[in-house]
Design a protein around this motif. Structure first.
Motif, PDB file in Angstrom:
ATOM      1  N   GLN A   1      12.515   5.036   1.272  1.00 43.07           N
ATOM      2  CA  GLN A   1      11.616   5.456   2.353  1.00 43.07           C
ATOM      3  C   GLN A   1      11.120   4.253   3.153  1.00 43.07           C
ATOM      4  O   GLN A   1      10.975   4.326   4.375  1.00 43.07           O
ATOM      5  CB  GLN A   1      10.443   6.254   1.773  1.00 43.07           C
ATOM      6  CG  GLN A   1      10.891   7.650   1.345  1.00 43.07           C
ATOM      7  CD  GLN A   1       9.925   8.341   0.417  1.00 43.07           C
ATOM      8  OE1 GLN A   1       9.182   7.697  -0.323  1.00 43.07           O
ATOM      9  NE2 GLN A   1       9.933   9.659   0.437  1.00 43.07           N
TER      10      GLN A   1
ATOM     11  N   ILE B   1       0.847  -1.204   0.000  1.00 46.21           N
ATOM     12  CA  ILE B   1       0.000   0.000   0.000  1.00 46.21           C
ATOM     13  C   ILE B   1       0.877   1.246   0.000  1.00 46.21           C
ATOM     14  O   ILE B   1       0.676   2.175  -0.777  1.00 46.21           O
ATOM     15  CB  ILE B   1      -0.928   0.016   1.237  1.00 46.21           C
ATOM     16  CG1 ILE B   1      -1.911  -1.153   1.169  1.00 46.21           C
ATOM     17  CG2 ILE B   1      -1.694   1.332   1.302  1.00 46.21           C
ATOM     18  CD1 ILE B   1      -2.717  -1.340   2.440  1.00 46.21           C
ATOM     19  N   ARG B   2       1.887   1.229   0.873  1.00 45.19           N
ATOM     20  CA  ARG B   2       2.755   2.398   0.972  1.00 45.19           C
ATOM     21  C   ARG B   2       3.465   2.664  -0.356  1.00 45.19           C
ATOM     22  O   ARG B   2       3.615   3.804  -0.771  1.00 45.19           O
ATOM     23  CB  ARG B   2       3.786   2.202   2.094  1.00 45.19           C
ATOM     24  CG  ARG B   2       3.167   2.354   3.480  1.00 45.19           C
ATOM     25  CD  ARG B   2       4.179   2.112   4.574  1.00 45.19           C
ATOM     26  NE  ARG B   2       3.567   2.148   5.893  1.00 45.19           N
ATOM     27  CZ  ARG B   2       3.408   3.247   6.628  1.00 45.19           C
ATOM     28  NH1 ARG B   2       3.819   4.401   6.163  1.00 45.19           N
ATOM     29  NH2 ARG B   2       2.837   3.186   7.811  1.00 45.19           N
ATOM     30  N   LYS B   3       3.893   1.579  -1.023  1.00 47.16           N
ATOM     31  CA  LYS B   3       4.561   1.781  -2.305  1.00 47.16           C
ATOM     32  C   LYS B   3       3.570   2.277  -3.354  1.00 47.16           C
ATOM     33  O   LYS B   3       3.918   3.092  -4.209  1.00 47.16           O
ATOM     34  CB  LYS B   3       5.213   0.479  -2.763  1.00 47.16           C
ATOM     35  CG  LYS B   3       6.451   0.161  -1.954  1.00 47.16           C
ATOM     36  CD  LYS B   3       7.330  -0.827  -2.657  1.00 47.16           C
ATOM     37  CE  LYS B   3       8.717  -0.769  -2.042  1.00 47.16           C
ATOM     38  NZ  LYS B   3       9.658  -1.639  -2.727  1.00 47.16           N
ATOM     39  N   ALA B   4       2.341   1.779  -3.289  1.00 44.30           N
ATOM     40  CA  ALA B   4       1.337   2.199  -4.259  1.00 44.30           C
ATOM     41  C   ALA B   4       1.046   3.690  -4.134  1.00 44.30           C
ATOM     42  O   ALA B   4       0.812   4.367  -5.130  1.00 44.30           O
ATOM     43  CB  ALA B   4       0.056   1.400  -4.073  1.00 44.30           C
ATOM     44  N   VAL B   5       1.067   4.221  -2.905  1.00 44.05           N
ATOM     45  CA  VAL B   5       0.801   5.651  -2.761  1.00 44.05           C
ATOM     46  C   VAL B   5       2.065   6.493  -2.918  1.00 44.05           C
ATOM     47  O   VAL B   5       2.024   7.690  -2.694  1.00 44.05           O
ATOM     48  CB  VAL B   5       0.095   5.998  -1.428  1.00 44.05           C
ATOM     49  CG1 VAL B   5      -1.220   5.260  -1.308  1.00 44.05           C
ATOM     50  CG2 VAL B   5       0.997   5.718  -0.243  1.00 44.05           C
ATOM     51  N   GLY B   6       3.167   5.856  -3.290  1.00 36.52           N
ATOM     52  CA  GLY B   6       4.323   6.656  -3.694  1.00 36.52           C
ATOM     53  C   GLY B   6       5.579   6.517  -2.863  1.00 36.52           C
ATOM     54  O   GLY B   6       6.520   7.276  -3.048  1.00 36.52           O
ATOM     55  N   ALA B   7       5.615   5.571  -1.921  1.00 39.20           N
ATOM     56  CA  ALA B   7       6.831   5.403  -1.125  1.00 39.20           C
ATOM     57  C   ALA B   7       7.926   4.788  -1.987  1.00 39.20           C
ATOM     58  O   ALA B   7       7.670   3.830  -2.718  1.00 39.20           O
ATOM     59  CB  ALA B   7       6.559   4.517   0.071  1.00 39.20           C
ATOM     60  N   SER B   8       9.124   5.348  -1.900  1.00 42.19           N
ATOM     61  CA  SER B   8      10.238   4.761  -2.643  1.00 42.19           C
ATOM     62  C   SER B   8      10.885   3.673  -1.786  1.00 42.19           C
ATOM     63  O   SER B   8      10.597   3.560  -0.593  1.00 42.19           O
ATOM     64  CB  SER B   8      11.267   5.841  -2.970  1.00 42.19           C
ATOM     65  OG  SER B   8      11.822   6.334  -1.777  1.00 42.19           O
ATOM     66  N   ASN B   9      11.762   2.891  -2.412  1.00 47.08           N
ATOM     67  CA  ASN B   9      12.464   1.832  -1.675  1.00 47.08           C
ATOM     68  C   ASN B   9      13.188   2.390  -0.462  1.00 47.08           C
ATOM     69  O   ASN B   9      13.179   1.812   0.618  1.00 47.08           O
ATOM     70  CB  ASN B   9      13.488   1.152  -2.588  1.00 47.08           C
ATOM     71  CG  ASN B   9      12.800   0.310  -3.644  1.00 47.08           C
ATOM     72  OD1 ASN B   9      11.581   0.247  -3.685  1.00 47.08           O
ATOM     73  ND2 ASN B   9      13.585  -0.335  -4.489  1.00 47.08           N
TER      74      ASN B   9
END
Lengths: 402, 290
Positions: free
Chosen positions: A322, A312-320
């Protein structure tokens, strides 16, 4: 954004959500940090006590022992079967320059009996200079001297007084030793006892004049130690050298004795302590390592459990990066919390030790700071593998994971 | 210029004998401001297509241009940045983080953008107001109804001000009221000039779309423009040609296309559709039936 208070807040939220797990994870760190601080504190405290004691009781005192009786590698004074020191040595040393006073200590065998028998007591023959050399005052009465009375007088160590007699102040009481009656002239104040030091003996000792003692052993008593007090501390090294030379002469060139300065006695006493401290710190470090592995294990489980969240976090824009930071901060928060609890526990143990034992651990801020840094490091080092795994997961694979 | 341009995009899962073809050389271009509904039976590759368009997944073959820029082989960090700045996701299962409040959930994408905490909460709060959830800011997802959670999820998708909204069956878990609420929100977002792409099983929802894409077995089999407010033609055929079992089936957004279609009808339709798809595969453009 690579680091923010939000991360720490998130980590705390996660920790609180899994309270038991977090606490158990921290356990290794708590034990490790607490034991490192307590052990170093105790060792520092004892070291300080020994140094203080050397300064108060053995100030400017050079201790001459028989070689066999020299402080062994484990720090305990061992009493030799045959001492290499003799009356000649005592006489030779008494005439050296720069000496304020010298005291021979003869160890004698035999059980003293007063109101009660005292088999664990030690009988030491010495002269009237002992209180001066050891810088110790008397609780009651006076120390015997060569001029007074018939010679059959004695001074008791604090423990010995209580062991031999029922009365609280045994002045004028008599006891039997070696078939002879001795009258108690005085009782010494109690020596502060620290581990691995000579003072324990003094508290348990019965002191009798050396002139009397020579009658019992036909003038050939062996000398346990000779304590030589210098006039000033500046003269200590040169005096020690002189003593060595004098004794070498009387011993026909045989170096079968030891001459110890006060600082050397302290270092001998603390040697064993250092060894024990290192050993225990070693064990504490293992505990910290195991604690770190525990953190790694729990973080790996946590990462697996929270794969969907990572997705979910990656889907909303978190990079590796982060995600990596998030999990690193989480593991560090756990280890730092463990470290803090460990520090608090160490302080509590310190208070407890002061209350219940005669130890007074010294907890220095440097040790506390280093423990805190170590716990931060453990969090980072052992958290990095799980955090790396979390960050490398493809977003779609992470999202599919439920 | 097309906002999204997929050319011969394929996606394979697994390897060896277990290889599955999820997308079979799909070519599709979507312009800015379109409201696209993607329909098709389960397992036809709709979600895979969405994931590739949303940069959550990479195509095995083919090229993908987003705003005229090739993006199918971007590094993970660049893909993350692009997702953060241009794409908002809405999922069937909402995918809010259960341990965060609605407000914190909505503010999450802004955290990764580097906004300060106060700014994040401010923006999230105003976005929740826009979706009519301002009085639920401090609730946890578990305390809300499905429709409300999905509204919060929409607020989260919008908070970054993305140009593309990708919704994978946004009404799949909702009742008719929830569905209407969510679709009207999406429709509003579309009116503000955003591009919305959503997957649905419910033909009724094509009323909101300006274009409907039908998929089958990893292929785009039909692509038609549709008038707002009208059920798309192909979808209508399926919707009205089959007897309804109950009102609930219709309202709950259950796939009527597959669930209650008589076996013969399905076979007929497949026989009719197959040759067309083969033809399209060779060409680069997709024939639209108006």
């Amino acid at each position: 954004m690579s680091f923010s208070p939000g991360h720490i807040k998130g980590a705390i939220v996660t920790m609180r959500a899994n309270r038991w797990r977090s606490l158990l994870t921290m356990f290794g760190i708590i034990v490790g940090v607490a034991s490192v601080i307590v052990i170093i504190g105790i060792s520092q405290g004892v070291k300080r006590d020994i140094t203080n004691q050397v300064n108060s009781y053995s100030k400017n005192v050079i201790t001459v022992s028989s070689r066999a009786a020299s402080v062994s590698s484990f720090g305990f004074s061992t009493v030799p079967a045959v001492s290499t020191l003799t009356n000649q040595d005592v006489k030779a040393l008494a005439h050296l320059k720069g000496i304020r006073a010298s005291v021979p200590l003869y160890l004698l065998s035999g059980v003293a009996t007063g109101d009660r028998s005292y088999p664990s007591g030690v009988v030491i023959a010495t002269n009237q200079n002992l209180p001066l050399v050891l810088n110790q005052s008397l609780a009651y009465g006076a120390f015997f001297n060569d001029q007074n009375s018939n010679g059959f007088s004695a001074v008791l160590g604090n423990n010995a007084a209580r062991a031999l007699f029922k009365g609280s102040i045994p002045l004028g009481y008599s006891f039997t030793w070696g078939g002879q009656q001795f009258v108690v002239d005085g009782v010494l104040n109690k020596f502060n006892v620290t581990p691995f030091s000579n003072n324990t003996i003094y508290n348990d000792a019965i002191f009798i004049p050396d002139i009397v003692a020579s009658q019992f052993n036909h003038g050939s008593s062996s000398v346990f130690q000779i304590l030589v007090k210098a006039k000033s501390s500046a003269q200590l090294p040169s005096l020690a050298k002189q003593i060595s030379l004098t004794l070498l002469r009387t011993h026909s060139g045989q170096h079968n004795f030891s001459v110890l300065l006060p600082s050397q006695i302290a270092s001998n006493s603390t040697g064993i302590l250092g060894l024990l401290t290192e050993l225990t710190i070693g064990i504490a470090v293992i505990s910290l390592f195991v604690g770190g592995v525990g953190i790694m294990n729990v973080m790996l489980v946590s990462v697996t459990e929270r794969m969907h969240e990572i997705g979910i976090r990656k889907a909303v824009g978190a990079s590796n990066r982060q995600i990596l930071m998030q999990f690193l901060i989480e593991s560090t928060t756990v280890s730092v919390a463990g470290g803090l609890i460990g520090i608090i526990l160490a302080l509590l143990v310190d208070v407890g030790l002061r209350d219940t034992t005669n130890l007074s651990p010294v907890i220095s801020w440097q040790v506390v700071l280093i423990s805190a840094l170590i716990s931060i490091m453990i969090g980072i080092v052992f958290g990095s593998v799980p955090a790396f795994r979390a960050s490398k997961k493809e977003p779609i694979d992470a999202l599919r994971n439920d | 210029m097309a906002l999204i341009n997929l050319e011969d995009v394929s996606k394979l899962y697994g390897f060896g004998d277990a290889t599955t073809l999820a997308l079979d050389e799909v070519s599709l271009s979507i312009n800015k401001g379109e409201f696209v509904a993607i329909m098709g039976p389960s397992g036809c590759g709709k979600s895979t297509l969405l994931n590739i368009m949303g940069l959550l997944d990479r195509p095995t073959h083919g090229s993908y241009k987003l705003s005229n820029r090739l993006v199918e082989r971007l590094s993970p960090s660049r893909a993350a940045k692009l997702r953060r700045d241009t794409i908002g996701f809405i999922f069937q299962s909402y995918n809010l983080l259960p341990r965060l409040t609605v407000l914190e959930n909505v503010a999450l994408p802004l955290a990764y953008k580097g906004y300060s905490l106060t700014r994040r909460l401010e923006l999230a709060s105003s976005m929740l107001e826009r979706v009519g959830m301002q009085n639920r800011e401090y609730f946890y997802p578990s305390q809300l109804s499905g429709g409300q959670i999905q509204c919060a999820a929409i607020a989260r998708a919008l908070v970054n001000d993305p140009t593309i909204i990708i919704a994978d069956e946004p009404t799949g878990n909702l009742d008719s009221n929830g569905s209407r609420l969510v679709m009207e929100l999406l429709s509003e977002i579309h009116k503000m000039g955003n591009t919305v792409i959503f997957v649905t099983h419910n033909p009724e929802l094509t009323r909101y779309a300006t274009r409907v894409v039908y998929m089958h077995d990893g292929l785009v089999v039909q692509d038609e423009t549709s008038d707002l407010g009208q059920v798309a033609k192909t979808a209508r055929r399926n919707l009205y040609s089959v007897p309804r079992k109950s009102v609930e089936d219709d309202l709950a957004g259950v796939s009527l296309l597959m669930k209650v279609m008589p076996e013969d009808d399905k076979k007929d339709e497949l026989a009719e559709e197959k040759p067309k798809s083969k033809r399209r595969k060779r060409g680069t453009t997709i024939r639209r039936r108006s």
